[in-house]
Design an enzyme around this catalytic site. Structure first.
Site, PDB file in Angstrom:
ATOM      1  N   VAL A   4      44.857  33.168  40.736  1.00 19.95           N
ATOM      2  CA  VAL A   4      45.277  32.567  39.469  1.00 19.95           C
ATOM      3  C   VAL A   4      46.649  31.926  39.642  1.00 19.95           C
ATOM      4  CG1 VAL A   4      45.554  32.959  37.007  1.00 19.95           C
ATOM      5  CG2 VAL A   4      44.085  34.473  38.339  1.00 19.95           C
ATOM      6  N   ASP A  21      33.118  43.895  32.318  1.00 17.23           N
ATOM      7  CA  ASP A  21      34.250  44.273  33.158  1.00 17.23           C
ATOM      8  C   ASP A  21      35.497  44.491  32.296  1.00 17.23           C
ATOM      9  OD1 ASP A  21      35.534  44.926  35.479  1.00 17.23           O
ATOM     10  OD2 ASP A  21      35.849  42.854  36.134  1.00 17.23           O
TER      11      ASP A  21
END
Ligand SMILES: *[C@@H]1O[C@H](CO)[C@@H](O)[C@H](O)[C@H]1NC(C)=O
Ligand SMILES: *[C@@H]1O[C@H](CO)[C@@H](O)[C@H](O)[C@H]1NC(C)=O
Ligand SMILES: *[C@@H]1O[C@H](CO)[C@@H](O)[C@H](O)[C@H]1NC(C)=O
Ligand SMILES: *[C@@H]1O[C@H](CO)[C@@H](O)[C@H](O)[C@H]1NC(C)=O
Ligand SMILES: *[C@@H]1O[C@H](CO)[C@@H](O)[C@H](O)[C@H]1NC(C)=O
Ligand SMILES: *[C@@H]1O[C@H](CO)[C@@H](O)[C@H](O)[C@H]1NC(C)=O
Length: 685
Positions: free
Chosen positions: A376, A490
């Site tokens: 990221v 998740d």
């Protein structure tokens, strides 16, 4: 940035009027024949399918055979629950049908392969056939029992059944000796390549013709690989069951079915005004009638939602498009295109160059995290608004089944909630996939919750409560309120991000599914995720809204206690599971002692107790006892009574033994061996 702003009433009225008019124009019941059906499954659910034998469902994909050691043999079948009408005795009409499905055949061990899979029509919904060359279609000791019509995709040369080679397609009627076969190599298709392949089967009853086409892309090739002149009306009973089966024989081939569409046509319409039936153009993509089925209804509303956002201007453009292309045909255009059309109103496509410059050429100084999905980066996007900050997720995964991927992404892109990290756009280029999200200045919840004391702000009680409510709210939305139920899969503190005011924003929704696609949950498990997984998820590998509720329970216990899901006791050095620990304190009537000591007692005692008890009831090992997310939200908002939490943690047993040993799970984990020992102490009961 968000589109959740309410639409002005007049605009809404205009939009609704036009939308409804279009909706009814296209779903005029007189166009639909009485008995024709139209099914479209972008993913499979247990509600609509029955699994027999070795088959299983994981992340919406059906696996027909399992990954077992060589030599092993097995067979599995999936059957659509509803019987389908193929013959109407009143009008003496036999239906034509068209189907398309995408599948992959994966080879775990390159030297062992076989046997293949089949699409079948059968009067029987109970048959699980034999493994080996029988493809799970018939029981080898009762060969004449099951009267099936099947298209086999065969990966093994079975001389017993006169197979031409180990890569062919064939039409089988009541026997595995094919009526006619087609060589797939001539079409450049290798069934065993592991690639996602789409198959089309079209049968026109009036012309007595059955065609089968295959392609690696989702475009149907012009020339079928198998074309048979045959009248199936003797075999197509009044009602039949439809499904897929596959088998292995001393091999470990896995057969996955990813998406499935099925239509019948040709029945005389119930209404006198309707067109005479015309079966000469029954290919899947061209103008079959639109029934008022739930799947097409959904599609309307999703498109409609998009229209509402951009307002009438965009709407009229699309209306004009509708003049040329019928809605049905629009659906048939490649998923990738409809994906883009749906995104026109929300997230946009970025160019690779744009994102490269926004991240200083993906410079390492811009890295703000590493996730399961990739790296990221922080990006400053200058093209749209001056200096918009965004987070760019960069994945180098090749995403083989790209259409599947894009259709999944289009669902994610359609989600809007104030507690979601909003997708701003995407970019597919240079073998990479880039996703652009809102930038969250306060990072992830776990970083803030577990930072060293003295560093940064401590999350005070009101913020923590606000995070618990925000998460409950967004999960209620994903599970129950948005148009297509979304299971996050998740949920963990690392995936809960905090915006500038420390509001919870759930990230990575849907990505878990994209990532897992055809991997077992075990192979993608990292040890850090262990503490968040519901026991039945470990057992069956199936994510449901109740497995999300379990993970949510663990997250809010962390928020209340300031402890990780699995943590080492400072004195005894024993690894302790958070849920067990809190439940133990609850049993002793001193649950309040679980509160995070860093709060220095600065919280409402009743609120703390409530949050801890809600956490326990969500983390109940018995999935049926867990509340829905809506219920949790009501409890936290004082609109519903707290559920009674038993003093003893309930224990559950599964009907058969654990297929995945914990050792399997741990061996894939990325954590050091300390954690491994801890994982082995987690009890499923
Ligand atoms: C799937 O199953 C649900 C629940 O049984 C049912 O309401 C729905 O109509 C089914 N959908 C299809 C396309 O069969
Ligand atoms: C039904 O149609 C078939 C041909 O499609 C014909 O041979 C048969 O005689 C018909 N049966 C009746 C009862 O009309
Ligand atoms: C098979 O179909 C019958 C009705 O035709 C139904 O009662 C039965 O439950 C079905 N069995 C399965 C396993 O779906
Ligand atoms: C085939 O049928 C026999 C006799 O009914 C049964 O014992 C056997 O288990 C069946 N085999 C399979 C693979 O279903
Ligand atoms: C089957 O393929 C042939 C040859 O391409 C084509 O002429 C025919 O229309 C097809 N039939 C069906 C039912 O799709
Ligand atoms: C039936 O389809 C054929 C070929 O697509 C077309 O030429 C014909 O006009 C159609 N007939 C009717 C009644 O729609």
């Amino acid at each position: 940035m968000y589109y959740s702003a309410p639409m002005p009433p007049r605009k809404l009225l205009v939009f609704l009027t036009i939308f409804l008019a279009v909706h009814f124009a296209f779903s005029d019941p007189s166009l639909a024949s009485a008995n024709d059906i139209n099914l479209d499954f972008l993913s499979f659910t247990l509600r609509n399918f029955t699994l027999l034998g070795d088959s299983y469902l994981r992340n919406g994909v059906v696996g027909l055979t399992r990954e077992l050691g060589v030599p092993s043999s097995g067979a599995g079948t999936v059957i659509y629950n509803e019987p389908i009408t193929f013959f109407d005795p009143e009008s003496n009409v036999t239906a034509s049908f068209s189907t398309s499905f995408s599948f992959s055949i994966l080879n775990v061990n390159p030297s062992s392969y076989g046997d293949g899979l089949a699409f079948f029509l059968s009067p029987d919904n109970q048959t699980l056939g034999s493994p080996g060359g029988y493809l799970g279609l018939v029981n080898s000791s009762q060969l004449t029992k099951n009267k099936f019509v099947a298209i086999e995709l065969d990966t093994r040369l079975d001389t017993h059944f006169n197979d031409p080679n180990d890569n062919h397609v064939g039409l089988d009627i009541e026997s595995l000796n094919s009526i006619k076969t087609g060589d797939l190599l001539l079409q450049g298709i290798d069934l065993k390549s592991g690639n996602s392949i789409t198959a089309w089967i079209d049968y026109a009853n009036d012309r007595g013709k059955l065609n089968v086409s295959l392609s690696y892309s989702s475009f149907k090739p012009k020339k079928p690989v198998l074309s048979v002149d045959i009248d199936l009306s003797d075999y197509l009973k009044e009602v039949m069951y439809v499904g897929f089966s596959a088998s292995t024989e001393g091999s470990t081939e896995r057969h996955l079915i990813e998406t499935w569409r099925f239509t019948t046509s040709g029945f005389v319409a119930a209404r006198p005004r309707s067109r005479p039936h015309n079966v000469s153009d029954t290919s899947v993509t061209v103008t079959p009638p639109i029934p008022a089925s739930s799947s097409s209804g959904k599609h309307h509303s999703r498109i409609g939602f998009g229209f509402g956002i951009a307002g009438p201007a965009f709407f009229f453009v699309v209306l004009a498009v509708f003049g040329f292309v019928s809605l049905r045909k629009l659906r048939g255009i490649r998923k990738q295109m409809s994906f883009k059309a749906e995104l026109l109103t929300g997230p946009r496509e970025f160019t690779y160059k744009e994102l490269k410059s926004a991240t200083k050429g993906f410079h390492s100084s811009r890295i703000i995290g590493h996730g399961a999905f990739g790296t990221v980066y922080k990006a400053i996007i200058t093209s749209s608004k001056v200096g918009t900050t965004a987070a760019v997720k960069r994945s180098k995964h090749s995403h083989e089944g790209k259409t599947e991927f894009l259709s999944e992404l289009s669902i994610i892109a359609g989600l809007r909630h104030k507690n979601l990290v909003q997708l701003q756009g995407w970019c597919v280029a240079e073998g990479e996939l880039l996703l652009v999200y809102d930038f969250m200045p306060n990072g992830s919840l776990d970083k803030v919750l577990y930072q060293e004391s003295g560093q940064g702000t401590l999350l005070d009680w009101s913020h923590r409560l606000n995070i618990a409510v925000g998460l409950a709210s967004v999960l209620t939305y994903l599970h129950q309120e948005c148009e297509q139920k979304v299971i996050h899969r998740d949920i963990k503190t690392g995936n809960v991000l905090l915006d500038g005011s420390f509001n919870a924003r759930l990230g990575d929704f849907g990505l878990a599914k994209l990532m897992d696609h055809d991997k077992s949950p075990v192979s993608t498990l990292t040890a850090g995720t262990m503490g968040y997984l519901a026991p039945e998820y470990l057992q069956y590998g199936k994510a449901t809204d109740k497995t999300d509720v379990f993970s949510y329970g663990v997250v809010i216990l962390e928020v209340a206690c300031g402890r990780r899901p699995i943590e080492r006791e400072p004195e005894s050095l024993k690894m302790v599971n958070l849920v067990d620990w809190v439940w133990g304190l609850h049993a002793e009537g001193r649950i309040i002692e679980a509160a995070d000591t860093r709060l220095n007692g600065e919280f409402e005692e009743e609120e703390m107790k409530k949050l801890l008890l809600v956490g326990l009831s969500c983390a109940n090992p018995d999935s049926a006892k867990r509340p829905s997310m809506r219920r949790v939200l009501q409890i936290l908002d004082n609109e519903a009574e707290l559920l009674a939490v038993p003093k003893m943690k309930p224990s559950i047993t599964f009907s058969y033994c654990l297929p995945l040993s914990l050792d399997d799970i741990v061996s894939e984990g990325e954590e050091e061996c300390e954690t491994h020992t801890s994982l082995c102490e987690i009890k499923i009961d």
